[in-house]
Design a protein around this motif. Structure first.
Motif, PDB file in Angstrom:
ATOM      1  N   ARG A  53       0.839  -1.210   0.000  1.00 27.39           N
ATOM      2  CA  ARG A  53       0.000   0.000   0.000  1.00 27.39           C
ATOM      3  C   ARG A  53       0.865   1.248   0.000  1.00 27.39           C
ATOM      4  O   ARG A  53       0.643   2.203  -0.735  1.00 27.39           O
ATOM      5  CB  ARG A  53      -0.881   0.029   1.243  1.00 27.39           C
ATOM      6  CG  ARG A  53      -2.057  -0.888   1.173  1.00 27.39           C
ATOM      7  CD  ARG A  53      -2.893  -0.788   2.451  1.00 27.39           C
ATOM      8  NE  ARG A  53      -3.862  -1.853   2.525  1.00 27.39           N
ATOM      9  CZ  ARG A  53      -3.588  -3.081   2.935  1.00 27.39           C
ATOM     10  NH1 ARG A  53      -2.358  -3.395   3.317  1.00 27.39           N
ATOM     11  NH2 ARG A  53      -4.511  -4.007   2.963  1.00 27.39           N
ATOM     12  N   SER A 141       7.622  -1.132  18.404  1.00 29.36           N
ATOM     13  CA  SER A 141       6.305  -1.764  18.501  1.00 29.36           C
ATOM     14  C   SER A 141       6.384  -3.127  19.172  1.00 29.36           C
ATOM     15  O   SER A 141       5.370  -3.718  19.491  1.00 29.36           O
ATOM     16  CB  SER A 141       5.694  -1.918  17.116  1.00 29.36           C
ATOM     17  OG  SER A 141       6.232  -3.048  16.472  1.00 29.36           O
ATOM     18  N   GLY A 142       7.576  -3.643  19.366  1.00 35.51           N
ATOM     19  CA  GLY A 142       7.724  -4.947  20.004  1.00 35.51           C
ATOM     20  C   GLY A 142       7.759  -6.097  19.014  1.00 35.51           C
ATOM     21  O   GLY A 142       7.973  -7.243  19.388  1.00 35.51           O
ATOM     22  N   ALA A 143       7.552  -5.789  17.742  1.00 34.29           N
ATOM     23  CA  ALA A 143       7.511  -6.861  16.746  1.00 34.29           C
ATOM     24  C   ALA A 143       8.891  -7.466  16.496  1.00 34.29           C
ATOM     25  O   ALA A 143       9.009  -8.634  16.139  1.00 34.29           O
ATOM     26  CB  ALA A 143       6.926  -6.332  15.434  1.00 34.29           C
ATOM     27  N   LEU A 146       9.703 -10.410  18.754  1.00 33.72           N
ATOM     28  CA  LEU A 146       9.027 -11.652  18.365  1.00 33.72           C
ATOM     29  C   LEU A 146       9.731 -12.308  17.189  1.00 33.72           C
ATOM     30  O   LEU A 146       9.992 -13.506  17.194  1.00 33.72           O
ATOM     31  CB  LEU A 146       7.564 -11.350  18.023  1.00 33.72           C
ATOM     32  CG  LEU A 146       6.713 -12.563  17.668  1.00 33.72           C
ATOM     33  CD1 LEU A 146       6.570 -13.491  18.858  1.00 33.72           C
ATOM     34  CD2 LEU A 146       5.348 -12.124  17.189  1.00 33.72           C
ATOM     35  N   ALA A 304       8.800  -4.156  24.050  1.00 35.79           N
ATOM     36  CA  ALA A 304       7.736  -3.228  23.657  1.00 35.79           C
ATOM     37  C   ALA A 304       7.554  -2.152  24.703  1.00 35.79           C
ATOM     38  O   ALA A 304       7.838  -2.348  25.860  1.00 35.79           O
ATOM     39  CB  ALA A 304       6.442  -3.986  23.474  1.00 35.79           C
TER      40      ALA A 304
ATOM     41  N   ARG B  91       2.739  -7.199  21.451  1.00 38.46           N
ATOM     42  CA  ARG B  91       1.962  -6.167  20.775  1.00 38.46           C
ATOM     43  C   ARG B  91       1.971  -6.482  19.299  1.00 38.46           C
ATOM     44  O   ARG B  91       3.014  -6.526  18.673  1.00 38.46           O
ATOM     45  CB  ARG B  91       2.559  -4.798  21.039  1.00 38.46           C
ATOM     46  CG  ARG B  91       2.296  -4.361  22.476  1.00 38.46           C
ATOM     47  CD  ARG B  91       2.099  -2.881  22.529  1.00 38.46           C
ATOM     48  NE  ARG B  91       3.249  -2.245  23.141  1.00 38.46           N
ATOM     49  CZ  ARG B  91       3.708  -1.067  22.756  1.00 38.46           C
ATOM     50  NH1 ARG B  91       3.152  -0.432  21.753  1.00 38.46           N
ATOM     51  NH2 ARG B  91       4.728  -0.540  23.377  1.00 38.46           N
ATOM     52  N   LEU B  92       0.821  -6.708  18.757  1.00 37.60           N
ATOM     53  CA  LEU B  92       0.748  -7.044  17.338  1.00 37.60           C
ATOM     54  C   LEU B  92      -0.005  -5.945  16.629  1.00 37.60           C
ATOM     55  O   LEU B  92      -1.096  -5.566  17.038  1.00 37.60           O
ATOM     56  CB  LEU B  92       0.029  -8.373  17.154  1.00 37.60           C
ATOM     57  CG  LEU B  92       0.718  -9.587  17.789  1.00 37.60           C
ATOM     58  CD1 LEU B  92      -0.186 -10.790  17.758  1.00 37.60           C
ATOM     59  CD2 LEU B  92       2.022  -9.885  17.081  1.00 37.60           C
ATOM     60  N   GLU B  93       0.626  -5.438  15.578  1.00 40.43           N
ATOM     61  CA  GLU B  93      -0.019  -4.398  14.799  1.00 40.43           C
ATOM     62  C   GLU B  93      -0.011  -4.822  13.345  1.00 40.43           C
ATOM     63  O   GLU B  93       0.493  -5.877  13.013  1.00 40.43           O
ATOM     64  CB  GLU B  93       0.723  -3.067  14.979  1.00 40.43           C
ATOM     65  CG  GLU B  93       0.552  -2.491  16.372  1.00 40.43           C
ATOM     66  CD  GLU B  93       1.656  -1.525  16.741  1.00 40.43           C
ATOM     67  OE1 GLU B  93       2.439  -1.146  15.859  1.00 40.43           O
ATOM     68  OE2 GLU B  93       1.730  -1.180  17.931  1.00 40.43           O
ATOM     69  N   ARG B  95      -1.768  -4.563   9.189  1.00 44.96           N
ATOM     70  CA  ARG B  95      -2.920  -5.024   8.421  1.00 44.96           C
ATOM     71  C   ARG B  95      -2.640  -6.402   7.889  1.00 44.96           C
ATOM     72  O   ARG B  95      -2.506  -6.617   6.695  1.00 44.96           O
ATOM     73  CB  ARG B  95      -3.117  -4.112   7.211  1.00 44.96           C
ATOM     74  CG  ARG B  95      -3.544  -2.724   7.511  1.00 44.96           C
ATOM     75  CD  ARG B  95      -3.396  -1.915   6.218  1.00 44.96           C
ATOM     76  NE  ARG B  95      -3.534  -0.512   6.484  1.00 44.96           N
ATOM     77  CZ  ARG B  95      -4.688   0.124   6.524  1.00 44.96           C
ATOM     78  NH1 ARG B  95      -5.800  -0.536   6.334  1.00 44.96           N
ATOM     79  NH2 ARG B  95      -4.731   1.406   6.784  1.00 44.96           N
TER      80      ARG B  95
END
Lengths: 304, 346
Positions: A53, A141-143, A146, A304, B91-93, B95
């Motif tokens: 996008r 964001s903490g991603a 993970l 995060a 925390r999952l963001e 789309r």
């Protein structure tokens, strides 16, 4: 383990005890054998899929700029046009700052309106956005925590995400080049195809410098703010120093020290590729990426 | 291989500082392969720090760890593919649907058995078609659980896995953990409260201010936990009962803990007008001696309550509280960078 024989072998627990067999109770995962690997460049694909996008939006922005500016050239351009007369009446410092010295030619017009100004702005903004999202944004964001807990190394993460930013910037540069070539005849720009390629390469290199700077500072600090500041700062300082360098012959040397100058000071749209300039742009981007890899490998990832 | 030494995870004086703050102070413990190991502690106890060190998300200041027989610093992706990790603050963001996210992670950490994702999602009641940013906290946590379990890793490291889950899903989670252990997977699970994991954990480490203050099996913890005891004896008098209690050194705990619960300071009282003696109080440790002593009397009534594990854990949290924890909090404020870097434990 049966998976990924191609991966680097930092540990091969079963090798220490060849007697165990693989499908022992200690290795439940080995029981579910079907070997789906190797997946090539999973993080690159993930980044590209996740950002279409944004890629589309920036491409449209660049396309709109080209389609708005270029068709105006026939009515503005020409050595005896009103625009030339108007520019002649302006203070030369302003003309030089804007890079409009050669605006009466097709290449000068395209370069000073698009590559040197609005396109440059959009390219730098896109590169900075993507570069800072690649590491710092994900870390805040903490991603990142993970993903790094999964089967991926830190250098792989930095390299694949750098590559993902690069691919998107290549798309932006290619879209710009293609559109410019498309409107070239109707807009009477008189650009040579190879010169368009050369200008787009410089345009890309300039974006890469901002993007890799943002990514590098993200890898160093984990902070999106610093990362964005680095990407945007490189572009802004580069532009300003170049503008100062354009003011007089005495200051012209300044232009050799900025990415903006490396990209455009030899007017690639008129004279073709400036290989040393391109080498500097791509080399600096590569250097930033190497620093990013080293930085992320050594530090703690914040939560995060 | 870890299974040969019996330890899936083994740490030795593992320490982590953030600036001047000591987040983890010389952690030494072994987690037996195939066991369920609980890490219990209040906020800031160092639970998350310890777990993140095992995943090589952060690096130790000193000390060492072996995870599935490998140092996490050098184990790399190959090691982490054998671990399922649920971050403490997930925390999952974005789309992206739950299914696509899981597929992406499976591509990195697979192989995932066909159907494993759907089975897990169904068991925890997770809709995989929704975009992750629209999921509630509980549903994000479910997604986190699925991604940790889906590739059947040898080791599961789950940081506060039950936070945000409703009680039914918590039970499902405990079943998943039990099944994993039955398959030979090792599970490390952290929690604020022992009660959340007490029914499944084999051993627990109770942490406070970066240190393990108690390391034992849940059974040992239960045995040593305080129990409220109350007995009514007839055909005797206070002096005799007190003499019997005091003659047995092992029951001194009872007499010292009985204050306030009964009429006299030793916890022995003679209810008015009945001619019987009542013992009540809190007993720490084995109940065997008490039962044998009581057998010498005529027991009219005897109540021994379930040990209150939470209470004994809380007592461990509180031990010498005013000293080192306050120092920790001061460090938190002094080092501004730390608030960003240090994993927040909720």
């Amino acid at each position: 383990m049966s998976r990924d024989a191609t991966d680097s072998v930092a540990e091969k627990p079963d090798d220490e005890h060849p007697g165990d067999g693989h499908a022992s109770a200690e290795h439940p995962a080995a029981l579910q054998a079907p070997d789906a690997h190797p997946h090539t460049l999973p993080l690159l694909r993930q980044s590209l899929v996740g950002s279409w996008r944004s890629l589309l939006a920036w491409s449209l922005g660049l396309a709109a700029t080209i389609l708005l500016y270029m068709p105006l050239f026939p009515s503005l351009g020409g050595a005896n046009s009103q625009l030339s007369a108007l520019l002649a009446s302006l203070p030369p410092q302003l003309i030089k700052t804007l890079g409009y010295t050669d605006i009466a030619s097709g290449s000068g017009y395209a370069e000073s309106t698009f590559f040197g100004l609005v396109g440059f702005l959009l390219m730098s903004a896109a590169a900075t956005t993507w570069g800072s999202a690649a590491i710092a944004g994900d870390e805040e964001s903490g991603a990142l925590e993970l993903i790094l807990a999964h089967g991926v190394s830190r250098h792989q993460l930095v390299l694949e995400r750098s590559l993902a930013v690069t691919v998107r910037l290549v798309v932006l540069a290619a879209v710009s080049g293609a559109l410019l070539a498309a409107v070239n005849p109707s807009s009477q720009l008189g650009l040579a195809g190879t010169d368009i390629v050369a200008a787009c390469a410089a345009f890309l290199g300039l974006g890469l410098v901002s993007g890799s700077a943002a990514l590098m500072v993200g890898a160093l600090t984990g902070r999106r703010l610093f990362s964005t500041a680095a990407g945007a700062g490189v572009a802004a300082v580069s532009y300003v120093v170049n503008a100062i360098g354009s003011q007089s012959a005495a200051l012209d040397a300044l232009r050799s020290f900025t990415p903006y100058g490396w990209a455009y000071r030899h007017t690639p749209l008129a004279t073709g590729a400036d290989l040393p300039g391109l080498a500097l742009l791509f080399g600096l981007s590569a250097l930033f990426t190497v620093v990013a890899v080293a930085a992320l490998r050594r530090r703690d990832i914040s939560g995060a | 291989m870890a299974a040969h030494t019996g330890a899936a995870v083994s740490t030795s004086a593992l320490s982590k500082r953030f600036g001047r703050a000591v987040a983890l102070d010389a952690l030494t413990l072994d987690v037996a392969a195939g066991s369920i190991f609980g890490v219990i502690g209040p906020n800031g106890a160092g639970k998350t720090t310890a777990l993140r060190l095992l995943l090589d998300i952060i690096r130790p200041t000193s000390g060492s760890a072996l995870v599935l027989g490998v140092d996490p610093r050098i184990g790399g992706p190959e090691l982490r593919r054998r671990i399922g990790y649920l971050p403490g603050e997930l925390r999952l963001e974005g789309r992206i649907t739950g299914r696509n996210l899981l597929d992406q992670l499976a591509r990195i950490s697979g192989p995932v058995a066909p159907g494993a994702i759907d089975t897990l999602a169904e068991r925890v009641g997770l809709d995989l078609t929704r975009q992750v940013r629209t999921l509630s906290k509980g549903n994000k946590q479910k997604l986190g659980i699925v991604q940790a379990f889906m590739h059947t890793p040898d080791l599961l490291v789950l940081d506060e896995p039950t936070s945000g889950l409703d009680p039914l899903v918590q039970q499902t989670f405990l079943v998943l953990v039990t099944e994993a252990a039955a398959r030979g997977q090792t599970v490390i699970v952290s929690s604020h409260v022992l009660s959340e994991i007490e029914q499944v954990a084999d051993r627990v480490a109770i942490m406070r201010a970066g240190r393990v203050v108690r390391l034992s099996s849940v059974q040992e913890l239960r045995q040593s936990a305080a129990r409220h005891v109350r007995a009514t004896l007839s055909g005797t008098d206070v002096a005799t009962v007190r003499a019997a209690l005091e003659a047995d050194g092992a029951l001194s705990a009872l007499s010292t803990l009985s204050a306030g619960l009964s009429a006299d300071s030793a916890g022995i009282s003679e209810p008015l007008g009945t001619g019987s003696v009542c013992i009540s109080g809190t007993l720490n440790g084995s109940i065997d001696r008490l039962v044998k002593l009581l057998a010498g009397f005529t027991v009219v009534d005897l109540r021994i309550e379930e040990p209150d594990l939470e209470e004994s854990v809380l007592a461990l949290y509180r031990d010498d509280e005013p000293g080192s924890t306050r120092e920790h909090h001061r460090d938190d404020h002094r080092d501004g960078r730390r608030t960003k870097r240090h994993p927040h434990e909720s």
